[in-house]
Design an enzyme around this catalytic site. Structure first.
Site, PDB file in Angstrom:
ATOM      1  N   HIS A  83      18.701  39.885   7.484  1.00 43.39           N
ATOM      2  CA  HIS A  83      18.352  38.473   7.305  1.00 43.39           C
ATOM      3  C   HIS A  83      19.507  37.699   6.669  1.00 43.39           C
ATOM      4  O   HIS A  83      19.787  36.562   7.049  1.00 43.39           O
ATOM      5  CB  HIS A  83      17.098  38.342   6.444  1.00 43.39           C
ATOM      6  CG  HIS A  83      15.850  38.795   7.140  1.00 43.39           C
ATOM      7  ND1 HIS A  83      15.622  40.114   7.456  1.00 43.39           N
ATOM      8  CD2 HIS A  83      14.764  38.090   7.584  1.00 43.39           C
ATOM      9  CE1 HIS A  83      14.438  40.224   8.061  1.00 43.39           C
ATOM     10  NE2 HIS A  83      13.909  39.008   8.158  1.00 43.39           N
ATOM     11  N   HIS A  94      15.578  44.933   0.125  1.00 47.62           N
ATOM     12  CA  HIS A  94      17.013  45.177   0.096  1.00 47.62           C
ATOM     13  C   HIS A  94      17.522  45.164  -1.343  1.00 47.62           C
ATOM     14  O   HIS A  94      16.878  44.617  -2.244  1.00 47.62           O
ATOM     15  CB  HIS A  94      17.767  44.113   0.910  1.00 47.62           C
ATOM     16  CG  HIS A  94      17.423  44.106   2.369  1.00 47.62           C
ATOM     17  ND1 HIS A  94      17.927  45.026   3.251  1.00 47.62           N
ATOM     18  CD2 HIS A  94      16.628  43.278   3.098  1.00 47.62           C
ATOM     19  CE1 HIS A  94      17.459  44.779   4.456  1.00 47.62           C
ATOM     20  NE2 HIS A  94      16.658  43.721   4.385  1.00 47.62           N
TER      21      HIS A  94
END
Length: 281
Positions: free
Chosen positions: A195, A237
């Site tokens: 992303h 993440h």
């Protein structure tokens, strides 16, 4: 006198006995180095000090006694190894602390749906489908040229990130299973953040090829940063994954700028992919 003769005869017999080979050690003076117990032991076992050539050596050989280097503990690691391990430990600790929306029971679990929606705006499938829809509705050559190059950049970003993730196979800080959209976009692992890479690519692409006002440009940069940080808040993440994702997105933009497709090439690609769509003249 007979007693004197008998004493002399006994002394001669004693000297004759001591002169025999098996009693020669009794006539020699004791050595000064070892103690009396050692001298008596050596006298009792005279063959103990002989080298035993026939017996095999009990010492281990070098070939089988050495352990492999990976099984040995590094008691003196290098400064580079210490620095890398320290940075990784700090990265994991900070990433876990920032995962405040990882679960509904987390400290900011009530904002999880809003953060998830923000992260969805940077998803690869969202941008690829949106670019294709805009391409079908575009009527200008310049707009189609920009959209075709953006579509190719998005495909390159998805494929590159998926390949690096499968190569590194780093798990997220909270070990979450990927969702359905993540499986479709092949966003299965943590490093690098897909992303963040996509947000950096799209924002840089739009800033370079669209004429936008200053407030819109600031909002676009802020959107890219928030998309990257949203994945950290969701526990997907690490911080280093986000930073490397931003760097990879900028790298993809530079690569796409170097191989920018012209308008005629874009029209050829459009005509091949649609069959019924004739290029504009």
């Amino acid at each position: 006198m007979p007693s004197t003769n008998n004493a002399r005869s006994r002394a001669r017999e004693r000297n004759n006995v001591l002169s025999r080979p098996e009693f020669m050690s009794l006539n020699q003076p004791l050595p000064r180095g070892p103690g009396p117990s050692e001298s008596r032991g050596s006298a009792r076992r005279p063959g103990q000090n002989k080298p035993q050539a026939s017996q095999p050596s009990e010492e281990p050989t070098d070939t089988g006694s050495k352990m492999p280097e990976e099984d040995c503990m590094q008691l003196n690691p290098s400064f580079k190894g210490i620095a890398i391990n320290s940075l990784l430990a700090i990265d994991i600790c900070l990433s876990k602390r920032m995962g405040v929306c990882a679960y509904t029971s987390s400290s900011c679990g009530g904002c999880r749906s809003m953060v998830t929606l923000l992260a969805l705006t940077g998803h690869g499938i969202t941008w690829i489908i949106g670019t294709i829809v805009c391409l079908t509705r575009s009527n200008t050559l310049a707009g189609q040229e920009v959209l075709v190059n953006l579509l190719l950049a998005l495909i390159l970003d998805v494929m590159t990130v998926a390949g690096v993730q499968r190569l590194v196979k780093r798990r997220g800080p909270w070990e979450m299973m990927p969702g359905l959209m993540d499986c479709i976009a092949m966003d299965l692992y943590s490093f690098p953040a897909a992303h963040a890479s996509r947000a950096a690519l799209v924002s840089k692409f739009l800033l370079s090829h669209l004429v936008l006002a200053v407030p819109l440009r600031i909002l676009l940069v802020l959107w890219a940063f928030l998309v990257g940080i949203s994945r950290v808040l969701l526990g997907k993440h690490h911080l280093t994954d986000m930073v490397c994702g931003f760097a990879l997105g900028l790298l993809h933009f530079s690569l796409m700028e170097s191989v920018w497709l012209s308008s005629s090439t874009c029209q050829t690609l459009i005509s091949i992919s649609t069959f019924s769509w004739s290029p504009l003249i």
